[in-house]
Design a protein around this motif. Structure first.
Motif, mmCIF file in Angstrom:
data_model
loop_
_atom_site.group_PDB
_atom_site.id
_atom_site.type_symbol
_atom_site.label_atom_id
_atom_site.label_comp_id
_atom_site.label_asym_id
_atom_site.label_seq_id
_atom_site.Cartn_x
_atom_site.Cartn_y
_atom_site.Cartn_z
ATOM 1 N N SER A 336 74.813 41.418 -11.304
ATOM 2 C CA SER A 336 74.314 41.343 -12.671
ATOM 3 C C SER A 336 74.221 42.749 -13.266
ATOM 4 C CB SER A 336 72.926 40.705 -12.675
ATOM 5 O OG SER A 336 72.001 41.568 -12.015
ATOM 6 N N PRO A 337 74.124 42.860 -14.607
ATOM 7 C CA PRO A 337 73.916 44.172 -15.220
ATOM 8 C C PRO A 337 72.651 44.846 -14.691
ATOM 9 C CG PRO A 337 74.539 42.566 -16.894
ATOM 10 C CD PRO A 337 74.321 41.803 -15.627
ATOM 11 N N GLU A 338 71.615 44.040 -14.392
ATOM 12 C CA GLU A 338 70.369 44.606 -13.856
ATOM 13 C C GLU A 338 70.594 45.206 -12.461
ATOM 14 O OE1 GLU A 338 69.670 41.924 -17.063
ATOM 15 O OE2 GLU A 338 70.653 41.516 -15.130
ATOM 16 N N GLU A 339 71.405 44.529 -11.634
ATOM 17 C CA GLU A 339 71.706 45.059 -10.295
ATOM 18 C C GLU A 339 72.520 46.344 -10.390
ATOM 19 O OE1 GLU A 339 71.782 41.136 -7.409
ATOM 20 O OE2 GLU A 339 73.420 41.413 -8.849
ATOM 21 N N ALA A 340 73.441 46.405 -11.348
ATOM 22 C CA ALA A 340 74.236 47.624 -11.529
ATOM 23 C C ALA A 340 73.350 48.779 -11.974
ATOM 24 C CB ALA A 340 75.349 47.378 -12.544
ATOM 25 N N ALA A 341 72.465 48.508 -12.917
ATOM 26 C CA ALA A 341 71.547 49.560 -13.394
ATOM 27 C C ALA A 341 70.585 49.980 -12.294
ATOM 28 C CB ALA A 341 70.774 49.049 -14.612
ATOM 29 N N GLY A 342 70.121 49.030 -11.498
ATOM 30 C CA GLY A 342 69.220 49.343 -10.396
ATOM 31 C C GLY A 342 69.883 50.222 -9.354
ATOM 32 N N PHE A 343 71.157 49.981 -9.082
ATOM 33 C CA PHE A 343 71.878 50.803 -8.121
ATOM 34 C C PHE A 343 72.051 52.229 -8.650
ATOM 35 C CE2 PHE A 343 76.049 52.090 -6.113
ATOM 36 C CZ PHE A 343 75.509 52.337 -4.860
ATOM 37 N N GLU A 344 72.320 52.363 -9.950
ATOM 38 C CA GLU A 344 72.421 53.697 -10.561
ATOM 39 C C GLU A 344 71.106 54.460 -10.402
ATOM 40 O OE1 GLU A 344 74.524 55.829 -12.261
ATOM 41 O OE2 GLU A 344 76.151 54.613 -11.475
ATOM 42 N N ARG A 345 70.003 53.777 -10.646
ATOM 43 C CA ARG A 345 68.697 54.433 -10.494
ATOM 44 C C ARG A 345 68.467 54.829 -9.042
ATOM 45 N NH1 ARG A 345 67.138 50.276 -13.965
ATOM 46 N NH2 ARG A 345 66.294 49.065 -12.212
ATOM 47 N N TYR A 346 68.868 53.945 -8.128
ATOM 48 C CA TYR A 346 68.685 54.234 -6.708
ATOM 49 C C TYR A 346 69.445 55.500 -6.314
ATOM 50 C CZ TYR A 346 69.370 54.018 -1.675
ATOM 51 O OH TYR A 346 69.433 54.350 -0.346
ATOM 52 N N ILE A 347 70.711 55.589 -6.710
ATOM 53 C CA ILE A 347 71.506 56.779 -6.364
ATOM 54 C C ILE A 347 70.868 58.033 -6.949
ATOM 55 C CG2 ILE A 347 73.695 57.975 -6.773
ATOM 56 C CD1 ILE A 347 75.172 55.451 -6.382
ATOM 57 N N HIS A 348 70.443 57.949 -8.217
ATOM 58 C CA HIS A 348 69.817 59.114 -8.858
ATOM 59 C C HIS A 348 68.576 59.551 -8.087
ATOM 60 C CE1 HIS A 348 68.250 61.808 -11.941
ATOM 61 N NE2 HIS A 348 67.093 61.169 -11.825
ATOM 62 N N ASP A 349 67.745 58.583 -7.714
ATOM 63 C CA ASP A 349 66.514 58.911 -6.985
ATOM 64 C C ASP A 349 66.824 59.531 -5.628
ATOM 65 O OD1 ASP A 349 65.053 57.922 -9.087
ATOM 66 O OD2 ASP A 349 64.613 55.988 -8.136
ATOM 67 N N GLN A 350 67.813 58.990 -4.931
ATOM 68 C CA GLN A 350 68.171 59.536 -3.623
ATOM 69 C C GLN A 350 68.699 60.969 -3.744
ATOM 70 O OE1 GLN A 350 66.476 57.570 -1.581
ATOM 71 N NE2 GLN A 350 68.142 57.447 -0.086
ATOM 72 N N LEU A 351 69.513 61.212 -4.758
ATOM 73 C CA LEU A 351 70.121 62.540 -4.878
ATOM 74 C C LEU A 351 69.118 63.608 -5.293
ATOM 75 C CD1 LEU A 351 73.655 61.747 -6.378
ATOM 76 C CD2 LEU A 351 73.034 62.321 -4.023
ATOM 77 N N THR A 352 67.999 63.201 -5.871
ATOM 78 C CA THR A 352 66.963 64.193 -6.178
ATOM 79 C C THR A 352 66.334 64.751 -4.890
ATOM 80 O OG1 THR A 352 65.228 62.503 -6.347
ATOM 81 C CG2 THR A 352 66.390 63.112 -8.386
ATOM 82 N N LYS A 353 66.562 64.080 -3.754
ATOM 83 C CA LYS A 353 66.005 64.539 -2.475
ATOM 84 C C LYS A 353 66.889 65.584 -1.787
ATOM 85 C CE LYS A 353 64.156 59.865 -1.625
ATOM 86 N NZ LYS A 353 64.251 58.692 -0.727
ATOM 87 N N VAL A 354 68.091 65.810 -2.301
ATOM 88 C CA VAL A 354 69.019 66.753 -1.667
ATOM 89 C C VAL A 354 68.499 68.174 -1.865
ATOM 90 C CG1 VAL A 354 71.361 67.692 -1.656
ATOM 91 C CG2 VAL A 354 71.002 65.221 -1.937
ATOM 92 N N ASP A 355 68.147 68.831 -0.756
ATOM 93 C CA ASP A 355 67.485 70.131 -0.829
ATOM 94 C C ASP A 355 68.474 71.293 -0.672
ATOM 95 O OD1 ASP A 355 68.079 69.609 1.795
ATOM 96 O OD2 ASP A 355 66.215 70.443 2.595
ATOM 97 N N VAL A 356 69.488 71.308 -1.525
ATOM 98 C CA VAL A 356 70.444 72.419 -1.543
ATOM 99 C C VAL A 356 70.174 73.246 -2.796
ATOM 100 C CG1 VAL A 356 72.888 73.065 -1.677
ATOM 101 C CG2 VAL A 356 72.181 71.105 -0.280
#
Length: 398
Positions: A336-356
């Motif tokens: 669904s569009p909601e699942e696609a948007a949720g996955f985008e948010r998930y990736i964004h949140d995960q990448l904020t943890k990259v400590d480079v």
């Protein structure tokens, strides 16, 4: 029999005859106490130790201690752990379970949990000595039916260790009638494109008194697919890709491995699913025994890959990642569009943890593409398996 067991005493799980002695030593280790309290902050450690000291053997340890712990972990960090294809496992036989490798600790822990739930025998577990950072970790895993894979040795020593490991697996499966688990490759496939290594198959064929294919048949190789909806280590794997791109000589530290184990244990994983494949013994009968060993090993890898790829459980986020990575709408009906948007948010949140430090725009785009690749590859490989493997191996799609 005792002499054979002694031959492998530096790599084998601890025998039950010394289980309590080793456990008494383990519970006194400050590192073990710290780890237990970190994973189980509400625990009464003294009472827990008393419970451990009542256990007399490895099987009881797994049933009474590990099973409740893994059920708690599954309840807290997953949306369910499931398995299919267990009817292809004969309880009276021993197997060499070979799987793709996602999580350092939980791949076989959750597989064994599925066996414990259904009263199937658990499997011994291969673990690299690079992960045995502290002596108490070595003790803990060997009390929990793990055997040691010696890595990073000089060439001559590496060949000796490979033969010893092969002999141990043949002895355990063939003589002891106990199953073992081994990953299809050394280390996790960081981009989730799981491919068996020829060198692993060659190692498995070193022991035995038959020819190459006969030695493989002896250990009853059985592929199993592991699918995690979310990989808690995805951003750490993306970070490693970036650091290796920027510096080809980059090597992870022991601390990196320890942090990956901690992250994998306690972070959310969504749904976790196992699919048991078909014993390889029948399928390798189609391989020409006149081929050279390298060609035969490659053919066996292809059989393992096809079964593991065919068995993937595909989640909505895998379809989303595939469509985004390849700029298509091919699988838009699967989410669904909601699942696609949720996955985008998930990736964004995960990448904020990259400590480079000082990430450039190009770096961030690279990390994003690698995250999409990790979640798209299981679907990509399953599609290829559907098109190329089933007619040859007689494997039906789920």
């Amino acid at each position: 029999m005792i002499e054979e067991q002694r031959q492998f005493e530096d790599i084998a799980p601890y025998p039950d005859s010394i289980f309590q002695e080793k456990m008494q030593h383990l519970v006194k280790e400050p590192g073990f106490e710290h780890a237990v309290k970190w994973v189980l902050p509400q625990i009464d450690y003294r009472e827990f130790c008393n419970e451990l000291l009542q256990v007399k053997d490895k099987d009881t340890f797994q049933r009474k201690i590990m099973a409740p712990f893994l059920e708690m972990l599954a309840a807290k960090t997953t949306s369910g752990v499931s398995i299919e294809g267990l009817e292809r496992v004969d309880k009276s036989k021993a197997y060499t379970f070979i799987t793709n490798h996602r999580d350092i600790v939980l791949d076989t822990s959750f597989l064994n949990l599925c066996f414990l739930r259904t009263d199937y025998p658990t499997t011994q577990v291969a673990i690299g000595n690079n992960l045995l950072i502290y002596e108490w970790i070595n003790d803990l895993v060997r009390l929990n039916k793990s055997f040691i894979v010696k890595r990073d040795l000089p060439r001559v020593k590496a060949l000796e260790a490979a033969k010893e490991l092969s002999e141990y697996i043949h002895y355990t499966v063939g003589t002891e009638n106990q199953s073992v688990w081994i990953a299809e490759r050394q280390g996790r496939s960081k981009d989730s494109s799981d491919m068996a290594q020829d060198s692993l198959i060659k190692m498995l064929a070193l022991a035995g008194d038959k020819d190459f294919l006969g030695n493989i048949a002896e250990i009853n190789l059985l592929p199993v697919s592991i699918s995690y909806e979310y990989d808690p280590n995805d951003y750490l794997k993306a970070r490693e890709f970036l650091l290796r791109r920027n510096d080809p000589e980059f090597k992870k530290s022991q601390r990196d491995d320890l942090f990956a184990m901690e992250t994998g244990l306690l972070s959310p994983k969504g749904r976790v699913h196992f699919t048991v494949g078909y014993p390889v013994t029948e399928l390798i009968k189609n391989i020409d025994p006149e081929m050279d060993k390298s060609a035969m090993a490659r053919e066996i890898c292809n059989i393992v890959d096809c079964q593991i790829h065919s068995g993937y459980e595909i989640f909505p986020i895998n379809y989303v990642a595939y469509d985004k990575l390849y700029n298509t709408q091919e699988f838009a009906s699967e989410y669904s569009p909601e699942e696609a948007a949720g996955f985008e948010r998930y990736i964004h949140d995960q990448l904020t943890k990259v400590d480079v430090p000082e990430l450039t725009g190009e770096d961030k785009e690279y990390l994003y593409q690698m995250m999409l690749t990790m979640y798209a590859n299981p679907l990509k490989n399953k599609l290829q398996a559907r098109d190329h493997c089933h007619a040859r191996d007689g494997i039906m799609d789920k």
